[in-house]
Design a protein around this motif. Structure first.
Motif, PDB file in Angstrom:
ATOM      1  N   ALA A  34      43.183 -30.885 -12.080  1.00  0.00           N
ATOM      2  CA  ALA A  34      43.724 -30.131 -13.209  1.00  0.00           C
ATOM      3  C   ALA A  34      44.674 -29.053 -12.690  1.00  0.00           C
ATOM      4  O   ALA A  34      44.589 -28.623 -11.539  1.00  0.00           O
ATOM      5  N   TYR A  36      46.379 -25.208 -13.934  1.00  0.00           N
ATOM      6  CA  TYR A  36      46.253 -24.081 -14.838  1.00  0.00           C
ATOM      7  C   TYR A  36      47.394 -23.096 -14.608  1.00  0.00           C
ATOM      8  O   TYR A  36      47.920 -22.974 -13.497  1.00  0.00           O
ATOM      9  N   LEU A  38      48.241 -18.983 -15.035  1.00  0.00           N
ATOM     10  CA  LEU A  38      47.566 -17.698 -15.160  1.00  0.00           C
ATOM     11  C   LEU A  38      48.605 -16.587 -15.241  1.00  0.00           C
ATOM     12  O   LEU A  38      49.504 -16.507 -14.398  1.00  0.00           O
ATOM     13  N   PHE A  87      47.554 -22.746 -10.577  1.00  0.00           N
ATOM     14  CA  PHE A  87      46.443 -23.159  -9.723  1.00  0.00           C
ATOM     15  C   PHE A  87      46.106 -24.617  -9.986  1.00  0.00           C
ATOM     16  O   PHE A  87      46.098 -25.067 -11.133  1.00  0.00           O
ATOM     17  N   GLN A  89      42.990 -27.528  -9.412  1.00  0.00           N
ATOM     18  CA  GLN A  89      41.520 -27.534  -9.365  1.00  0.00           C
ATOM     19  C   GLN A  89      41.034 -28.965  -9.271  1.00  0.00           C
ATOM     20  O   GLN A  89      41.476 -29.818 -10.046  1.00  0.00           O
ATOM     21  N   ILE A  96      33.090 -27.013  -7.597  1.00  0.00           N
ATOM     22  CA  ILE A  96      34.476 -27.115  -8.042  1.00  0.00           C
ATOM     23  C   ILE A  96      35.314 -26.143  -7.225  1.00  0.00           C
ATOM     24  O   ILE A  96      34.896 -25.013  -6.962  1.00  0.00           O
ATOM     25  N   PHE A  98      39.406 -24.546  -6.277  1.00  0.00           N
ATOM     26  CA  PHE A  98      40.775 -24.329  -6.702  1.00  0.00           C
ATOM     27  C   PHE A  98      41.683 -24.203  -5.478  1.00  0.00           C
ATOM     28  O   PHE A  98      41.232 -23.811  -4.395  1.00  0.00           O
ATOM     29  N   GLN A 100      44.860 -22.117  -3.720  1.00  0.00           N
ATOM     30  CA  GLN A 100      44.998 -20.663  -3.583  1.00  0.00           C
ATOM     31  C   GLN A 100      46.031 -20.078  -4.527  1.00  0.00           C
ATOM     32  O   GLN A 100      46.153 -18.857  -4.620  1.00  0.00           O
TER      33      GLN A 100
ATOM     34  N   GLY B  44      42.761 -15.793  -5.337  1.00  0.00           N
ATOM     35  CA  GLY B  44      42.832 -16.911  -6.269  1.00  0.00           C
ATOM     36  C   GLY B  44      41.576 -17.036  -7.108  1.00  0.00           C
ATOM     37  O   GLY B  44      40.682 -16.202  -7.061  1.00  0.00           O
ATOM     38  N   LEU B  45      41.527 -18.128  -7.871  1.00  0.00           N
ATOM     39  CA  LEU B  45      40.375 -18.397  -8.711  1.00  0.00           C
ATOM     40  C   LEU B  45      39.246 -18.994  -7.877  1.00  0.00           C
ATOM     41  O   LEU B  45      39.478 -19.808  -6.976  1.00  0.00           O
ATOM     42  N   TRP B  47      35.427 -20.768  -8.592  1.00  0.00           N
ATOM     43  CA  TRP B  47      34.370 -21.209  -9.491  1.00  0.00           C
ATOM     44  C   TRP B  47      33.047 -20.606  -9.026  1.00  0.00           C
ATOM     45  O   TRP B  47      32.761 -20.568  -7.827  1.00  0.00           O
ATOM     46  N   SER B 105      37.484 -30.414 -16.174  1.00  0.00           N
ATOM     47  CA  SER B 105      38.377 -29.271 -16.278  1.00  0.00           C
ATOM     48  C   SER B 105      37.895 -28.361 -17.401  1.00  0.00           C
ATOM     49  O   SER B 105      36.984 -28.697 -18.159  1.00  0.00           O
TER      50      SER B 105
END
Lengths: 107, 119
Positions: A34, A36, A38, A87, A89, A96, A98, A100, B44-45, B47, B105
């Motif tokens: 996926a 995204y 941001l 990002f 993922q 899960i 992502f 960077q 970053g993100l 989870w 997702s």
């Protein structure tokens, strides 16, 4: 854990440009990827899932492609609203993970 | 319209606890898995945890034994109980709705709540 590596980290571009962001997985994730968007102070937004399926309401200038370990997100003609951080993922297995992030900035 | 509103963030000392909440509306909450994702300052993100519609949970290794994700379907609310907090837990915490069954997702996100762990 599956490592996700995005490139470039920062991308400078102008309105109207075509840009491509790459995401590589440390092992095959089939098409379970996926993308995204941001922006500061806003909720993250799902753009693409299963590598190439555009989420409802996302402009058609966005497209995703790839499978296995290499994926791309392309914006065909940059609009002012597109300057943000992106990002990738993987969603094939836990944990899960992502990438960077790629910061898309105005040239 | 799907809405996710996080609350409960704040400043806490190392070793302390916080409970984050995420109020959901606009969809059948009990029918979907939910998740928490965080973003540390300048990073970053990441989870953090997920819970299925049936209550099965998953966690990133760094929070196992310290964080607990849970849900109250009668209140349409997702929670994240965070204990033994560390400086490295400082981040904006987002709740998100999973798009479909399984590892998937996240199609809707809240705007996040800020957690700062500092003495």
């Amino acid at each position: 854990d599956i490592q996700m590596t995005q490139s470039p980290s920062t991308l400078s571009a102008s309105v109207g440009d075509r840009v491509t962001i790459t995401c590589r997985a440390s092992q095959s994730i089939s098409s379970w990827l996926a993308w995204y968007q941001l922006k500061p102070g806003k909720a993250p937004k799902l753009l693409v899932y299963k590598a190439s399926t555009l989420e409802t309401g996302v402009p058609s200038r966005f497209s995703g492609s790839g499978s296995g370990t290499e994926f791309t997100l392309t914006i065909s003609s940059l609009q002012p609203d597109d300057f943000a951080t992106y990002f990738c993922q993987q969603h094939i297995s836990y944990p899960i993970t992502f990438g960077q992030g790629t910061r898309l900035e105005i040239k | 319209e799907v809405q996710l509103v996080e609350s409960g963030g704040g400043l806490v000392q190392p070793g302390g606890s916080l409970r984050l909440s995420c109020a959901a509306s606009g969809f059948t909450f009990s029918g979907y898995g939910m998740t928490w994702v965080r973003q540390a300052p300048g990073r970053g993100l990441e989870w953090v945890a997920a819970i299925s519609s049936g209550g099965v949970t998953h966690y990133i290794d760094s929070v196992k034994g310290r964080f607990t994700i849970s849900r109250d379907n009668s209140q349409n609310t997702l929670y994240l109980q965070m204990n033994f907090l560390r400086a490295g837990d400082t981040a904006r915490y987002y709740c998100a709705k999973v798009r479909t069954l399984g590892v998937t997702s996240f199609d809707y996100w809240g705007q996040g709540t800020l957690v700062t762990v500092s003495s």
